[in-house]
Design an enzyme around this catalytic site. Sequence first.
Site, PDB file in Angstrom:
ATOM      1  CG  HIS A  43      -5.298  -1.824   2.327  1.00 32.42           C
ATOM      2  ND1 HIS A  43      -4.051  -2.399   2.236  1.00 32.42           N
ATOM      3  CD2 HIS A  43      -5.070  -0.488   2.337  1.00 32.42           C
ATOM      4  CE1 HIS A  43      -3.125  -1.459   2.205  1.00 32.42           C
ATOM      5  NE2 HIS A  43      -3.714  -0.292   2.250  1.00 32.42           N
ATOM      6  CG  ASP A  99      -4.038  -5.832   1.765  1.00 33.05           C
ATOM      7  OD1 ASP A  99      -4.914  -5.517   0.937  1.00 33.05           O
ATOM      8  OD2 ASP A  99      -3.412  -5.001   2.449  1.00 33.05           O
ATOM      9  N   GLY A 130      -0.080   6.002   1.453  1.00 32.88           N
ATOM     10  CA  GLY A 130      -0.043   6.296   0.027  1.00 32.88           C
ATOM     11  C   GLY A 130       0.806   5.342  -0.771  1.00 32.88           C
ATOM     12  CB  SER A 157      -1.455   0.893   0.389  1.00 33.45           C
ATOM     13  OG  SER A 157      -1.345   0.896   1.775  1.00 33.45           O
ATOM     14  N   GLY A 158      -0.191  -1.021  -1.914  1.00 34.64           N
ATOM     15  CA  GLY A 158      -0.406  -1.598  -3.238  1.00 34.64           C
ATOM     16  C   GLY A 158       0.838  -1.628  -4.099  1.00 34.64           C
TER      17      GLY A 158
END
Length: 304
Positions: free
Chosen positions: A74, A122, A219, A221-222
Site C-alpha cells: 500500500h 499487503d 509513516g 507502514s512497510g
Amino acid sequence: MEAKLLCAAVLLASMVTGNNGQSDVCGNAPLNSRIVGGEDAPAGAWPWQASLHRSSHFCGGSLINNLWVLTAAHCFPSISTSGLLVYLGRETQEGVNSNEVSRTVAEIIRHPNYNSDTSDNDIALLRLSSPVDFTNFIRPICLASNDTTIDAGTITWVTGWGTIQSDVPLPSPQRLQEVDVPIVSNSQCSDAYAAQSIQITSNMICAGLNEGGKDSCQGDSGGPLMVKSGSTWVQIGVVSFGIGCALANFPGVYARVSEYQDWIRNQISTNEPGFVGSSSSSIHPLTAILLPVLPVLLPVFVLS
C-alpha cells in the site's frame, strides 16, 4: 487502510533453523544488546530498518539481503521508481547520519494479489539500484519461513519513524522509534474488526494491547514486526493497517511474512534471503521487566 508505531522492548528466546543464502548473516544486530529500551532506538539496534523517501520519509521497510528491501504494497499506489530513495543505517530523519547509505530503486514488485480495498497480501519488494555492504549498522533481517508458528501473547517489536499521534510528527531530530506489543490471535483480531466489516485473513497477523497505548502509526507502514529467536531476529510481519493508532481493542494488523516464502523466493533468484523456522512455544518473554505503557497515537484508517 493505514500505516502504523512504537515505545519499549522485551528480549525473547526461541529456536532457529535454516541453511539459506543469508541465514549465516541475517538477523544479527551486534549493537542491540539491551533487554528493555525507551522510545528512542539506540544507533545500530535495528540495522535492517529502511527509510523510504520521496522528498521526505513516507514508509518503512527492511533489508533482507544486500539488494532487496521488504515493505508494504500500500506504500506504492504507483510502481514508478521516479524520485524514490531508500536510506539504510539511518538513525534520525534530521541532521547527519554518518553510518547511512542511500540507494535509488531499480524495481518495485507488489504482490500480484494485493487488494487495496481489503489490504490482503499487503506486501512488496524493492530491488535496489546496487548492492549495499554490510556493517554493524546495515545488515539484513531473517524472514519467518512457512513452518513458523507464533502463539498469542508472544512479545514482538516494531520499529519506525511514524507519527506519535495522528498527524503529530516525531519531535526533532526524529529518531528511530521502537515498541513492544504482544501477538493477538487471528480469531480475537477478527472479532475486533468484524464490526467494521473488515476481514482478517490467514495472510495477516495482529499485535497490540487490549487496553491500547502502544502501536505503530502513520509513516510506519512497510516496517518490520519482529521476534528474537535465540540470538537471531526474525521478521514475522510487515506493518499494514489498523483503526486509529493504539486504540483499545483494535490491534495493529500486519502482513504475515511466513505466508510469502515461496513468492519472495520466486522474485529473488540469487543470494536468497535467510528463512528460519520459529516456534513461539519455546519463547519466554521476560515480562517482569516490561516498561509501563506509554500513551501514544490516535485514529486513522486511510492509506498512508
